[in-house]
Motif scaffolding. Sequence first.
Motif, PDB file in Angstrom:
ATOM      1  N   LYS A 203       1.740   6.309 -19.059  1.00  0.00           N
ATOM      2  CA  LYS A 203       0.511   7.007 -19.432  1.00  0.00           C
ATOM      3  C   LYS A 203      -0.678   6.679 -18.539  1.00  0.00           C
ATOM      4  O   LYS A 203      -1.709   7.345 -18.618  1.00  0.00           O
ATOM      5  CB  LYS A 203       0.159   6.695 -20.889  1.00  0.00           C
ATOM      6  N   CYS A 204      -0.536   5.677 -17.704  1.00  0.00           N
ATOM      7  CA  CYS A 204      -1.664   5.277 -16.859  1.00  0.00           C
ATOM      8  C   CYS A 204      -1.627   6.071 -15.553  1.00  0.00           C
ATOM      9  O   CYS A 204      -0.962   5.684 -14.589  1.00  0.00           O
ATOM     10  CB  CYS A 204      -1.621   3.775 -16.585  1.00  0.00           C
ATOM     11  N   SER A 206      -3.808   6.502 -13.269  1.00  0.00           N
ATOM     12  CA  SER A 206      -4.489   5.927 -12.101  1.00  0.00           C
ATOM     13  C   SER A 206      -3.601   4.947 -11.348  1.00  0.00           C
ATOM     14  O   SER A 206      -3.927   4.547 -10.232  1.00  0.00           O
ATOM     15  CB  SER A 206      -5.748   5.189 -12.553  1.00  0.00           C
ATOM     16  N   ALA A 208      -3.201   1.927 -12.319  1.00  0.00           N
ATOM     17  CA  ALA A 208      -3.743   0.574 -12.527  1.00  0.00           C
ATOM     18  C   ALA A 208      -2.721  -0.335 -13.203  1.00  0.00           C
ATOM     19  O   ALA A 208      -2.715  -1.545 -12.990  1.00  0.00           O
ATOM     20  CB  ALA A 208      -5.016   0.644 -13.369  1.00  0.00           C
ATOM     21  N   CYS A 219      -8.567   0.048 -12.880  1.00  0.00           N
ATOM     22  CA  CYS A 219      -8.806   0.382 -14.286  1.00  0.00           C
ATOM     23  C   CYS A 219     -10.315   0.528 -14.529  1.00  0.00           C
ATOM     24  O   CYS A 219     -10.756   1.497 -15.149  1.00  0.00           O
ATOM     25  CB  CYS A 219      -8.209  -0.696 -15.179  1.00  0.00           C
ATOM     26  N   LEU A 223     -12.701   3.552 -16.106  1.00  0.00           N
ATOM     27  CA  LEU A 223     -13.636   3.365 -17.230  1.00  0.00           C
ATOM     28  C   LEU A 223     -15.041   3.855 -16.848  1.00  0.00           C
ATOM     29  O   LEU A 223     -15.716   4.537 -17.630  1.00  0.00           O
ATOM     30  CB  LEU A 223     -13.715   1.887 -17.644  1.00  0.00           C
TER      31      LEU A 223
END
Length: 272
Positions: A203-204, A206, A208, A219, A223
């Motif tokens: 699901k990440c 990026s 990170a 991360c 944000l």
Amino acid sequence: MLVKAVIEEGIRSFVEQYRQRGTTETVWEMPVTAYASADDPLFETLKTAVSPTHGSPRELMRHSRTVISYFLPFNHKIARGNRDGNECSRGWALAYVETNALIVDLNNHIASILDSYCYESVLLPPTHNFDTTTLISDWSHKHVAFIAGLGKFGLHRMIITQQGCCGRLGSIITSAPLEPTKRPEGEFCLFFYDGSCLKCVEKCASGALTSERFDRRKCYDVLRANAVVHSGLGYADACGKCVSVVPCSFRNPVNRSTYVPFATGATNKPLI
Ligand code: SF4
Ligand code: SF4
């Protein structure tokens, strides 16, 4: 005599009344609370595991006896609304901002309960108490929650409680002597339990988070981008994609009835 039930009922009723004031949109599930001894030797290890400047309860209050750690779970609809897309949903961003404000007020409320029993408190801010260069906090609510036995670290570096990981953590140091919570045994993360899952990594978007490492800077960039998107809500430097609708979102996913600890004796290590 102050008993834990007074504190826990104080937290529960405050959160319920906070919601009923009608000034917030966020709905919270039942809070979870745990207690660490201020003398727990694990606090000293945070100076190595997290940062040499990480505070210990005794440094922050010389006569501290207990650290109260709590988790305020978001209503499940908030996590479901943050399941898809790469951008943090409005509902998640708002829950982040509103829960941070709630934690400030809740800490004051807990302090007033403790004060009525003649105990002192040190209140810790919910977030933004980290160094913006190293991105490391001088008081990690996650590590404190781990020490207090509130939950275990997941691969996504969040704390998985028995109520899952979609929510916010708070903590407060007090001079009140309260029986420490026994830290639970075994793993709460499926990856640490049997090498499976990895849904948070999937699901990440990026990159990170991988199974091998967590890139704190990548991360944080996500944000901050979300904070710009949701700037009308307050400072919502949030994301939550790796915790929204994964096996550990709303519960500890390790099936206790079939639980067998790692034969190697692997333990849940604080991950930073
Ligand atoms: S999504 Fe799966 S691998 Fe990731 S922290 Fe939760 S249980 Fe562990
Ligand atoms: S919070 Fe977002 S960017 Fe950070 S690890 Fe989780 S999914 Fe990736």
